[in-house]
Every structure is written in structure tokens, then in C-alpha cells.
Design an enzyme around this catalytic site. Structure first.
Site, PDB file in Angstrom:
ATOM      1  N   THR A  92       0.808  -1.225   0.000  1.00 17.55           N
ATOM      2  CA  THR A  92       0.000   0.000   0.000  1.00 17.55           C
ATOM      3  C   THR A  92       0.833   1.263   0.000  1.00 17.55           C
ATOM      4  OG1 THR A  92      -1.829  -1.093   1.113  1.00 17.55           O
ATOM      5  CG2 THR A  92      -1.740   1.280   1.349  1.00 17.55           C
ATOM      6  N   ASP A 136       1.380  -6.540  -4.544  1.00 15.28           N
ATOM      7  CA  ASP A 136       0.568  -6.509  -3.330  1.00 15.28           C
ATOM      8  C   ASP A 136       1.075  -7.717  -2.533  1.00 15.28           C
ATOM      9  OD1 ASP A 136      -1.615  -7.362  -1.539  1.00 15.28           O
ATOM     10  OD2 ASP A 136      -2.790  -5.830  -2.547  1.00 15.28           O
ATOM     11  N   SER A 137       1.336  -7.534  -1.252  1.00 17.37           N
ATOM     12  CA  SER A 137       2.015  -8.616  -0.526  1.00 17.37           C
ATOM     13  C   SER A 137       1.165  -9.869  -0.352  1.00 17.37           C
ATOM     14  CB  SER A 137       2.531  -8.122   0.822  1.00 17.37           C
ATOM     15  OG  SER A 137       1.500  -8.044   1.765  1.00 17.37           O
ATOM     16  N   THR A 162       1.440  -4.770   4.118  1.00 19.80           N
ATOM     17  CA  THR A 162       1.247  -5.177   5.510  1.00 19.80           C
ATOM     18  C   THR A 162       0.669  -6.590   5.642  1.00 19.80           C
ATOM     19  OG1 THR A 162      -0.937  -4.136   5.528  1.00 19.80           O
ATOM     20  CG2 THR A 162       0.909  -2.814   6.334  1.00 19.80           C
ATOM     21  N   ASP A 163      -0.061  -7.037   4.604  1.00 16.09           N
ATOM     22  CA  ASP A 163      -0.793  -8.300   4.755  1.00 16.09           C
ATOM     23  C   ASP A 163       0.098  -9.481   5.133  1.00 16.09           C
ATOM     24  OD1 ASP A 163      -3.133  -7.017   4.207  1.00 16.09           O
ATOM     25  OD2 ASP A 163      -3.278  -7.662   2.122  1.00 16.09           O
ATOM     26  N   THR A 222       2.457  -9.885  14.589  1.00 14.77           N
ATOM     27  CA  THR A 222       1.251 -10.292  13.871  1.00 14.77           C
ATOM     28  C   THR A 222       0.493  -9.048  13.420  1.00 14.77           C
ATOM     29  OG1 THR A 222       1.035 -12.292  15.204  1.00 14.77           O
ATOM     30  CG2 THR A 222      -0.983 -11.477  14.206  1.00 14.77           C
ATOM     31  N   GLN A 225      -4.352 -21.043  18.711  1.00 18.73           N
ATOM     32  CA  GLN A 225      -5.159 -20.058  17.965  1.00 18.73           C
ATOM     33  C   GLN A 225      -5.212 -18.721  18.701  1.00 18.73           C
ATOM     34  OE1 GLN A 225      -9.068 -21.658  16.989  1.00 18.73           O
ATOM     35  NE2 GLN A 225      -8.176 -23.542  16.216  1.00 18.73           N
ATOM     36  N   CYS A 226      -4.848 -18.719  19.991  1.00 15.74           N
ATOM     37  CA  CYS A 226      -4.849 -17.459  20.757  1.00 15.74           C
ATOM     38  C   CYS A 226      -3.690 -16.579  20.301  1.00 15.74           C
ATOM     39  CB  CYS A 226      -4.667 -17.730  22.247  1.00 15.74           C
ATOM     40  SG  CYS A 226      -6.037 -18.618  22.969  1.00 15.74           S
TER      41      CYS A 226
HETATM   42  N1  ASP Z   1      -2.809  -5.556   0.392  1.00 17.31           N
HETATM   43  C1  ASP Z   1      -1.740  -4.679   0.809  1.00 17.31           C
HETATM   44  C2  ASP Z   1      -0.445  -5.483   0.813  1.00 17.31           C
HETATM   45  O1  ASP Z   1      -0.239  -6.251   1.697  1.00 17.31           O
HETATM   46  C3  ASP Z   1      -2.022  -4.116   2.164  1.00 17.31           C
HETATM   47  C4  ASP Z   1      -0.984  -3.162   2.693  1.00 17.31           C
HETATM   48  O2  ASP Z   1       0.093  -2.987   2.196  1.00 17.31           O
HETATM   49  O3  ASP Z   1      -1.300  -2.540   3.736  1.00 17.31           O
HETATM   50  O4  ASP Z   1       0.354  -5.343  -0.090  1.00 17.31           O
END
Ligand code: ASP
Length: 349
Positions: A13, A57-58, A89-90, A165, A280-281
């Protein structure tokens, strides 16, 4: 000597613009990042940039990109004092975890960052994130890097990469390290938490960086839920060529006690599949044997992931299965901290 930092731009992003036809966000070239963050030119250290040929896009990240990142860092390691990786971020937590396992003798900062809003937008968080990441990447006490680790900088905190995370899809503080303290807090000053930072590998900053890039993708994840059928469990365990399964269990590592479920998992282990128990926590740890619902898992040879994140468990499995043939060696290493990813039984970096 002036310090120097290499920015490696992978997409995400932070550098996206809206496609005028479809209205969706897509990665764009690095120039628009540097144009929107002119502050980059005001630092008193040298900053170079390198953009991957294919910006993504990640959500499209594959282990090949981690290999590419390792190769770029290996090639430029002597030339730069720190590295900032601009990443979506993903999957940032997966990539940061992977690099932490793939690199050995790291004595310089590698900082992943990105943003929730593109740098071209007025309220972007990308500017602050990039500027703080650059400052930390060039921060040294004499010859000693202040944060010689693979880390993630996001919002007001710097975290160990393999402890992190993404837990919020909207807020600027999108990441958290639930089981390990932040390495630094970013406010008026950057306050480093030196007790939490690993310095064990950085006594000799001239020692050669090594990378291990043969990752195995022969792994699967089995997330249990009330009502999961034996057929689903069996199908996952029967995937051809499968070498490791991450069992996403409840609470402190608990799973159903019914005979068939245990029998399928035991059968998989007996066939040489390594089963890694991760809770899972988001916070807390696996403690097999605490409840009746985890004792059987322990008895049949499931490995404990203690308080490892799911993201770190995935890349650790890929790394260990790619690196070692011997299942006992893999199991031994899964249960100990290799790069500070587990709280208990850390053996260092
Ligand atoms: N979909 C985007 C990515 O991971 C989200 C981001 O960067 O915040 O590339």
C-alpha cells in the site's frame, strides 16, 4: 564515515496508487514514494533505493521473494549499514519471520515497514513509518548497530519481526507482538528497549553474513474448530508429499480427545509427518499436558510451538524442512528458539 541505508521496495500500500479505470489500489514505482517523502533527502546519511522488478501486493508473496530479498541483502551487506524493506502489511510478518531464519550472523538492522494508506494520500501513515525506519536503520553506537535484528516498524513501535502479527486491518497501529516486548517506542524520542534487543550475533560486525535459501513448501495448516470432520483432518494428513502440519489448536494447545481424531494425527506422525502445535490465541503459550485435551497430543509425538506466532511457525517449518533431512533434528529445532521466536528454551541466535 557517513552511514548508509539501502531501501528495498517490494510493493504494498505504501507505494500504491488508485487505478483510474478499476478504482482499485495497485503498486506503483518508487519515484512517487521519494517525491512524496522529500524528508528522505534531509538525513545526514546516504540513502539508496532498489525496487524489485515486479512490485506486488504482498498477498502475492511467495518464498521465492524471500530468497530474492536475502540475495539482495547478501550482495549489499558490506556496502550498507542498514536495510529498510518496504512491504505490504498483509504478509509482512511472514516475510520478516522468514528472513530472520534464513539469515545467519546478522549484525545490521533489517527493518520492514509499510503503511495502511498510500504515501500520496493526505493522512498517510507511510511517511512517518518510512522516516522512523530509516532513522533506526542508521542508528549505531560506534560500530554497534542499535537494533541488529530483522524487525517490523509500524505506527509507534518497533517489534522483533518473528514475534509480530498484523491484527488490525484499519488502524495505523496495525501490528502487535503479543508475547514479546517492543524493541523500541517511537515518540518525541526513539526509546530503545535494549534489554529486549538481541546483541549476541553482533559482537563482530565484520563476520560474514550467511543465507540459507532452500525452503520447503511441503507444509499445511490444520485449524481445528468445533465440528471439524474426520474427513477434513484425514484429507489434510493424506496430502501427497506433505512433510509438516501446523496444528492450530485451542487455548494452551488443546484439541478434541476423540479416538478417531487422535488416531489420524498419530498415523500421520508415524508416517513421518511433523506436527507442530500452535495456539489459535494471539497471546500466551502452548502447554501440552496441562489438560487432558492436550496430553494425548504430547504422547503421540506432537511438537510444542510454545508461544510462537502462526506466521513464524510457517516460515520456521519451511526453513527447517528445507534445511534438514533428519526428522529428529527438525523436531528438536522446532521446540527451541532459534532467532528469539520462542520465549522458553531460547538457545540464542
Ligand atoms: N494488500 C496490501 C499489501 O499487503 C495491504 C498493505 O500494504 O497494507 O500489499
Amino acid at each position: 564515515m557517513k552511514k548508509s541505508v539501502l531501501i528495498i521496495y517490494t510493493g504494498g500500500t505504501i507505494g500504491m496508487i488508485r487505478d483510474p479505470k478499476t478504482g482499485v489500489l495497485c503498486p506503483f514505482d518508487f519515484d512517487q514514494i521519494s517525491d512524496n517523502v522529500p524528508e528522505i533527502g534531509k538525513f545526514d546519511f546516504k540513502i539508496d533505493s532498489y525496487a524489485l522488478p515486479q512490485l506486488i501486493d504482498s498477498s502475492n508473496v511467495k518464498p521465492q521473494m524471500w530468497v530474492e530479498l536475502c540475495n539482495i541483502i547478501m550482495k549489499n551487506y558490506k556496502k550498507y549499514d542498514g536495510f529498510v524493506i518496504l512491504h505490504g502489511t498483509d504478509t509482512m510478518a511472514y516475510s520478516a519471520s522468514a528472513l530472520s531464519f534464513m539469515l545467519r550472523n546478522l549484525a545490521k538492522p533489517i527493518i520492514f515497514t509499510g503503511s495502511q494508506l498510500p504515501v500520496g494520500t493526505i493522512r498517510t501513515d507511510g511517511k512517518e513509518n518510512l522516516i522512523a525506519a530509516l532513522e533506526i536503520a542508521a542508528a549505531y553506537d560506534g560500530e554497534q548497530a542499535i537494533v541488529p535484528e530483522v524487525s517490523i516498524l509500524f505506527g509507534s513501535k518497533l517489534f522483533r519481526g518473528n514475534r509480530t502479527t498484523k491484527f488490525d486491518a484499519e488502524n495505523f497501529d496495525a501490528f502487535e507482538s503479543f508475547n514479546y516486548p517492543a524493541l523500541a517506542e517511537i515518540g518525541i524520542h526513539i526509546n530503545y528497549n535494549r534489554k529486549a534487543i538481541n546483541y549476541s550475533t553482533s559482537t563482530d560486525i565484520h563476520s560474514d553474513l550467511e543465507s540459507f535459501t532452500n525452503l520447503s513448501t511441503d507444509i499445511a495448516t490444520l485449524k481445528i474448530f468445533p465440528g471439524i470432520t474426520d474427513e477434513v483432518v484425514q484429507t489434510i494428513c493424506n496430502i501427497k508429499g506433505m512433510k509438516g502440519i501446523i496444528l492450530e489448536s485451542y487455548g494452551s494447545g488443546n484439541a478434541p480427545t476423540d479416538k478417531k481424531f487422535i488416531e489420524i494425527i498419530k498415523n500421520a506422525i508415524d508416517r513421518g509427518i511433523i506436527v507442530y502445535n500452535v495456539t489459535q490465541c494471539l497471546k500466551g503459550r502452548v502447554d501440552m499436558g496441562r489438560y487432558e485435551t492436550s496430553r494425548e497430543l504430547l504422547n503421540i509425538g506432537v511438537c510444542s510451538g510454545y508461544d510462537i506466532t502462526f506466521e513464524a511457525a510457517v516460515s520456521k517449518m519451511m526453513y527447517l524442512i528445507g534445511r534438514y533431512e533428519n526428522a529428529d533434528e527438525i523436531k528438536k529445532q522446532l521446540k527451541i528458539g532459534l532467532k528469539g521466536e520462542l520465549t522458553k528454551n531460547d538457545v540464542g541466535f
